[in-house]
Design a protein around this motif. Structure first.
Motif, mmCIF file in Angstrom:
data_model
loop_
_atom_site.group_PDB
_atom_site.id
_atom_site.type_symbol
_atom_site.label_atom_id
_atom_site.label_comp_id
_atom_site.label_asym_id
_atom_site.label_seq_id
_atom_site.Cartn_x
_atom_site.Cartn_y
_atom_site.Cartn_z
ATOM 1 N N GLU A 13 35.432 15.435 17.597
ATOM 2 C CA GLU A 13 34.427 14.391 17.831
ATOM 3 C C GLU A 13 34.141 14.238 19.332
ATOM 4 O O GLU A 13 32.990 14.157 19.766
ATOM 5 N N ARG A 14 35.223 14.252 20.117
ATOM 6 C CA ARG A 14 35.073 14.091 21.571
ATOM 7 C C ARG A 14 34.290 15.272 22.161
ATOM 8 O O ARG A 14 33.362 15.093 22.951
ATOM 9 N N LEU A 15 34.660 16.488 21.730
ATOM 10 C CA LEU A 15 33.980 17.676 22.265
ATOM 11 C C LEU A 15 32.500 17.674 21.871
ATOM 12 O O LEU A 15 31.629 17.986 22.690
ATOM 13 N N ILE A 16 32.235 17.320 20.613
ATOM 14 C CA ILE A 16 30.839 17.312 20.140
ATOM 15 C C ILE A 16 30.012 16.354 21.014
ATOM 16 O O ILE A 16 28.878 16.651 21.388
ATOM 17 N N GLY A 17 30.618 15.243 21.373
ATOM 18 C CA GLY A 17 29.911 14.261 22.207
ATOM 19 C C GLY A 17 29.641 14.762 23.615
ATOM 20 O O GLY A 17 28.746 14.247 24.299
ATOM 21 N N LYS A 18 30.400 15.757 24.076
ATOM 22 C CA LYS A 18 30.223 16.257 25.448
ATOM 23 C C LYS A 18 29.335 17.495 25.526
ATOM 24 O O LYS A 18 28.946 17.908 26.624
ATOM 25 N N ALA A 19 29.084 18.136 24.390
ATOM 26 C CA ALA A 19 28.352 19.412 24.416
ATOM 27 C C ALA A 19 26.906 19.207 24.852
ATOM 28 O O ALA A 19 26.287 18.182 24.538
ATOM 29 N N THR A 20 26.356 20.206 25.554
ATOM 30 C CA THR A 20 24.920 20.160 25.864
ATOM 31 C C THR A 20 24.132 20.989 24.860
ATOM 32 O O THR A 20 22.930 20.798 24.701
ATOM 33 N N VAL A 21 24.811 21.927 24.194
ATOM 34 C CA VAL A 21 24.151 22.667 23.117
ATOM 35 C C VAL A 21 25.169 22.934 22.009
ATOM 36 O O VAL A 21 26.335 23.240 22.281
ATOM 37 N N ILE A 22 24.695 22.791 20.756
ATOM 38 C CA ILE A 22 25.579 22.998 19.600
ATOM 39 C C ILE A 22 24.898 23.972 18.646
ATOM 40 O O ILE A 22 23.799 23.706 18.150
ATOM 41 N N PHE A 23 25.536 25.098 18.421
ATOM 42 C CA PHE A 23 25.046 26.065 17.434
ATOM 43 C C PHE A 23 25.821 25.799 16.149
ATOM 44 O O PHE A 23 27.036 26.002 16.107
ATOM 45 N N TYR A 24 25.137 25.352 15.105
ATOM 46 C CA TYR A 24 25.878 24.923 13.919
ATOM 47 C C TYR A 24 25.477 25.678 12.658
ATOM 48 O O TYR A 24 24.364 26.167 12.533
ATOM 49 N N ASP A 25 26.447 25.731 11.729
ATOM 50 C CA ASP A 25 26.272 26.425 10.450
ATOM 51 C C ASP A 25 25.678 25.512 9.395
ATOM 52 O O ASP A 25 25.760 24.289 9.493
ATOM 53 N N ALA A 26 25.217 26.152 8.306
ATOM 54 C CA ALA A 26 24.662 25.394 7.183
ATOM 55 C C ALA A 26 25.706 24.469 6.556
ATOM 56 O O ALA A 26 25.365 23.425 6.019
ATOM 57 N N ILE B 219 25.434 32.261 22.120
ATOM 58 C CA ILE B 219 26.546 31.468 22.663
ATOM 59 C C ILE B 219 26.845 31.882 24.102
ATOM 60 O O ILE B 219 26.954 31.054 25.010
ATOM 61 N N VAL B 220 26.953 33.207 24.283
ATOM 62 C CA VAL B 220 27.322 33.721 25.605
ATOM 63 C C VAL B 220 26.238 33.374 26.634
ATOM 64 O O VAL B 220 26.539 32.886 27.732
ATOM 65 N N GLU B 221 24.978 33.591 26.251
ATOM 66 C CA GLU B 221 23.888 33.308 27.210
ATOM 67 C C GLU B 221 23.856 31.833 27.595
ATOM 68 O O GLU B 221 23.672 31.480 28.759
ATOM 69 N N ALA B 222 24.056 30.971 26.608
ATOM 70 C CA ALA B 222 24.042 29.532 26.908
ATOM 71 C C ALA B 222 25.169 29.184 27.877
ATOM 72 O O ALA B 222 24.979 28.416 28.830
ATOM 73 N N ALA B 223 26.349 29.763 27.638
ATOM 74 C CA ALA B 223 27.481 29.475 28.533
ATOM 75 C C ALA B 223 27.203 30.000 29.933
ATOM 76 O O ALA B 223 27.430 29.310 30.935
ATOM 77 N N LEU B 224 26.667 31.230 30.005
ATOM 78 C CA LEU B 224 26.408 31.822 31.331
ATOM 79 C C LEU B 224 25.339 31.045 32.092
ATOM 80 O O LEU B 224 25.292 31.068 33.315
ATOM 81 N N SER B 225 24.478 30.324 31.345
ATOM 82 C CA SER B 225 23.463 29.540 32.051
ATOM 83 C C SER B 225 23.992 28.136 32.389
ATOM 84 O O SER B 225 23.224 27.260 32.798
ATOM 85 N N GLY B 226 25.280 27.924 32.182
ATOM 86 C CA GLY B 226 25.899 26.687 32.674
ATOM 87 C C GLY B 226 25.966 25.554 31.664
ATOM 88 O O GLY B 226 26.280 24.417 32.025
ATOM 89 N N GLU B 227 25.726 25.864 30.383
ATOM 90 C CA GLU B 227 25.807 24.793 29.381
ATOM 91 C C GLU B 227 27.258 24.580 28.936
ATOM 92 O O GLU B 227 28.122 25.452 29.125
ATOM 93 N N ARG B 228 27.485 23.420 28.314
ATOM 94 C CA ARG B 228 28.750 23.193 27.591
ATOM 95 C C ARG B 228 28.432 23.501 26.130
ATOM 96 O O ARG B 228 27.714 22.749 25.473
ATOM 97 N N VAL B 229 28.995 24.610 25.646
ATOM 98 C CA VAL B 229 28.552 25.159 24.361
ATOM 99 C C VAL B 229 29.569 24.892 23.248
ATOM 100 O O VAL B 229 30.762 25.162 23.416
ATOM 101 N N ILE B 230 29.048 24.396 22.138
ATOM 102 C CA ILE B 230 29.890 24.316 20.936
ATOM 103 C C ILE B 230 29.303 25.212 19.860
ATOM 104 O O ILE B 230 28.095 25.205 19.603
ATOM 105 N N ARG B 231 30.190 25.989 19.285
ATOM 106 C CA ARG B 231 29.845 26.719 18.055
ATOM 107 C C ARG B 231 30.568 25.951 16.945
ATOM 108 O O ARG B 231 31.803 25.947 16.887
#
Ligand code: SAH
Length: 265
Positions: free
Chosen positions: A27-40, A77-89
């Motif tokens: 929950e804490r991590l989800i609240g901090k992410a700038t982008v979230i790639f999520y499954d169905a 995921i990798v591109e988002a991280a390399l562009s400086g985002e906080r990424v959640i998969r």
């Protein structure tokens, strides 16, 4: 280093769907992410913990429906991280159980991106809780086998049925609803008794959850009865009869019916 620096990735388990079954860390991590790639399979309410500025990207897959392929997801995921985002998969259940996590870990490590895993409650645990059952049983179910019954369309399941028919183990079969008939007959052919308790839980932990407790030879009927297109897990073994009377499937005047133990109104 902070728990979630910019340019890093967390592979997070979203649990079986009920947002209360998310870990506090998730929950804490989800609240901090700038982008979230999520499954169905990520429960809709779980995404409600994202910050209002976060970008939510659906990359999900459900059987037979179009989805982004694994390599595309790895690159996103990798591109988002390399562009400086906080990424959640964000993945349903536990990301390390039938979750293609290895590919994503490798893609991140290969690109020099810091990546970590936050575990989640897997579907088998949620299903057992819904049944009021244990996954293990002292003296009778000393092993727990997690297996996926996912096969390519038109192909038979390639599983070691002799090993899986071990009556001293509980089997948790992921992605097995549409193959329930084949699973039951192959296990019985391999020597598992037809009256072994078997349960099917659809949408475990969600408001439209349905649980069925039956016996192995009648499992295909339950699978047909569970007509929804929600995810379902099959549990087989002595431990899973739960609070229901064992082998609750009945043959009534020549008509077999699996006993539905609970169903949301
Ligand atoms: N990583 C996930 C499993 C992904 S495979 C986990 O740990 O749970 C997808 C399969 O998981 C589905 O086909 C179904 O068999 C099972 N599953 C996932 N969520 C479920 C739920 N809420 N209820 C029942 N089965 C579920």
């Amino acid at each position: 280093m902070s728990e979630f620096p910019t340019g890093s990735v967390w592979l997070v388990g979203a649990g079986p769907g009920d947002p209360d079954l998310l870990t506090r860390k998730a929950e804490r991590l989800i609240g901090k992410a700038t982008v979230i790639f999520y499954d169905a399979l990520v429960g809709p309410d779980v995404l409600g913990f994202a910050s209002s500025g976060a970008r939510l990207v659906h990359v999900g897959k459900r059987a037979g429906r179009h989805s982004k392929d694994q390599k595309t997801i790895d690159s996103l995921i990798v591109e988002a991280a390399l562009s400086g985002e906080r990424v959640i998969r964000l993945k349903g259940g536990d990301p390390a159980i039938f979750g293609r996590v290895t590919e994503e870990l490798e893609a991140c490590r290969h690109a020099g991106v810091h990546v970590q895993i936050c575990p989640g409650i897997t579907a088998a645990s949620a299903a057992a809780a819904s049944l009021g059952a244990s996954l293990t049983l002292r003296g009778m179910a000393r092993k727990l086998t997690f297996v996926t019954a996912h096969a390519r369309v038109g192909e038979a399941l390639d599983l070691d049925w002799d090993r899986l028919s071990d009556p001293d183990a509980t089997l948790a079969i992921y992605m097995g609803k549409s193959a329930a008939g084949e699973i039951a007959s192959r296990l019985i052919e391999a020597g598992m008794p037809g009256d072994m308790p078997a349960a099917l839980v659809e949408n475990a932990s969600l408001p439209d959850e349905r649980t069925f407790v039956t016996r192995l030879d009648l499992l295909p009927i339950s699978a047909m009865t569970a007509l929804g297109d929600g995810p379902a897990i099959i549990l087989v073994g002595h431990a899973v009869s739960g609070n229901a009377a064992p082998a609750t499937a009945r043959a009534v005047a020549g008509r077999c019916c699996a006993s539905e133990v609970t169903s949301a109104p």
